[in-house]
Design an enzyme around this catalytic site. Structure first.
Site, mmCIF file in Angstrom:
data_model
loop_
_atom_site.group_PDB
_atom_site.id
_atom_site.type_symbol
_atom_site.label_atom_id
_atom_site.label_comp_id
_atom_site.label_asym_id
_atom_site.label_seq_id
_atom_site.Cartn_x
_atom_site.Cartn_y
_atom_site.Cartn_z
ATOM 1 C CG ASP A 80 -0.428 -0.189 2.590
ATOM 2 O OD1 ASP A 80 0.691 -0.900 2.818
ATOM 3 O OD2 ASP A 80 -0.459 0.475 3.526
ATOM 4 C CD GLU A 146 3.723 0.471 7.134
ATOM 5 O OE1 GLU A 146 4.251 0.750 8.387
ATOM 6 O OE2 GLU A 146 3.557 1.440 6.453
#
Ligand SMILES: [Zn+2]
Length: 392
Positions: A80, A146
């Site tokens: 991400d 994350e």
């Protein structure tokens, strides 16, 4: 490697919290690349998430067999990325239209965490191309979520019991410009939102209302001062050595200049040295709010957005710390410093379960900024460090 990185950057992988679709498209693209490398096994672990169109957040694990299968070296990077932020500040290129310029690859996610992702993959590719078997099993994990707390990412994988106490774990999601810093400890994180409620009114007749914006600002400034003065201890082991207390996000209030806002919202991001107790700090925050309520008649609501007590640091003598240190000395001729940072990476979750983990990479620290970039030189040289650790 530069081509692979630009292809990866090209696909946004933004969390639903920031109106994104998650990581699935990017994970599928990455899978194509992984299939060309010759990993011995590739597995997907999905975490269900109804907020994204695909209803799932992908985590990929790619295995490469080693001489000693009992021992495993993990390199964990995240799929991400954070949103672009103010697009007009992207002067070199648009966030998701990566370009290569003067030895740098620009684009959102180039440094955070694309560089290390590609480096970990190409370290394996280099060994495969040369017909060298790693000393121990090498496992690359590419995780979701994350940037928003890792619930659908590394926390999901930890729940599947994939990790062992003697695993060697590198999380290349932080570092400095010459790779001389190995992070083994982090600060506690405390994020909160202050909602100040007054009474909206016409700006020409402020006495008819209660200006929440003024009170909110005064509170934020008073709190900022109190926290910095009271919690000023410095620990040189950390970078920066002191606790940080930052007023950050400020929510939009009224639409017109001539309206006195009836509500004001300010957020704080605090990174606190482990010697301080978060409850004590929270008590100070609440107590000051009560004082402001009494003095102003406004209502102050404190909402906690994140409260993460720093786990016990990874032992500076842990095997993974020493392996990384030796590789840095051998390939770069520098003695790395081992210490702590503001924190907030996947490594924290390993430390919580007592598995040693290090955070390391060579970066100019442009993550989350406009014109984020990765230096090609760092991309290549970090790959060499990983390859060196894999064979030593
Ligand atoms: Zn990151």
């Amino acid at each position: 490697m530069t081509q692979a990185l630009t292809e990866i950057i090209h696909i946004p992988a933004i969390a639903p919290e920031n109106a994104g679709e998650g990581e699935l498209r990017k994970a599928e693209k990455l899978l194509q690349l992984l299939k060309t490398i010759g990993f011995d096994k590739i597995e997907f672990f999905y975490a269900e998430d109804n907020r994204v169109p695909s209803k799932r957040r992908p985590n990929i694990i790619a295995y490469c067999d080693g001489e000693n299968e009992a021992e495993r070296l993990w390199i964990i990077t995240h799929l991400d990325v954070v949103p672009s932020g103010e697009e007009s500040l992207w002067t070199v290129t648009k966030p998701f239209e990566p370009i290569i310029k003067e030895g740098r690859i620009y684009g959102r996610g180039s440094e955070d965490n694309g560089q290390s992702m590609i480096a970990s993959i190409y370290a394996v590719k280099a060994l495969k191309s040369l017909g060298i078997r790693p000393k121990r099993a090498v496992v690359l994990a590419f995780v979701a979520d994350e940037e928003q707390g890792s619930r659908y990412g590394i926390q999901h994988l930890i729940k599947q019991d994939l990790f062992k106490k003697d695993d060697l774990i590198i999380v290349p999601d932080g570092g400095n410009e010459n790779g001389s810093f190995i992070e083994i400890a982090e600060k506690s994180a405390l994020w909160f939102r202050i909602r100040t409620i007054g009474k909206q009114t016409h700006a020409s007749r402020p006495h008819k209302g209660l200006n929440a914006h003024r009170i909110g600002m005064q509170y934020a400034i008073a709190l900022d001062k109190l926290l910095h003065e009271k919690y000023s201890f410095k620990d040189e082991y950390f970078d920066p050595p002191e606790s940080t207390f930052e007023p950050t996000k400020k929510d939009k209030n009224v639409d017109a200049v001539n309206i006195v806002p009836g509500e004001d919202i300010t957020c704080f991001d605090c990174r606190i040295l482990p010697n301080y107790n978060l409850e004590e700090i929270l008590n100070d925050i609440y107590r000051l709010a009560t004082k402001f309520e009494k003095e102003t008649n406004a209502t102050m609501k404190i909402e906690i957005l994140q409260k993460n007590v720093a786990p016990k640091p990874t032992d500076a003598n842990a095997k993974i710390v020493q392996m990384l240190r030796e590789a840095i000395i051998k390939l770069r001729g520098i003695e790395p410093k081992v210490g702590g940072i503001g924190g907030g990476t996947c490594a924290a979750f390993f430390r919580k379960i007592g598995v040693p983990a290090v955070v390391w990479s060579t970066i100019d620290e442009t993550a989350h900024q406009p014109n984020e970039y990765a230096k090609i030189e760092n991309l290549i040289n970090d790959t060499k460090i990983y390859a060196s650790i894999m064979v030593s």
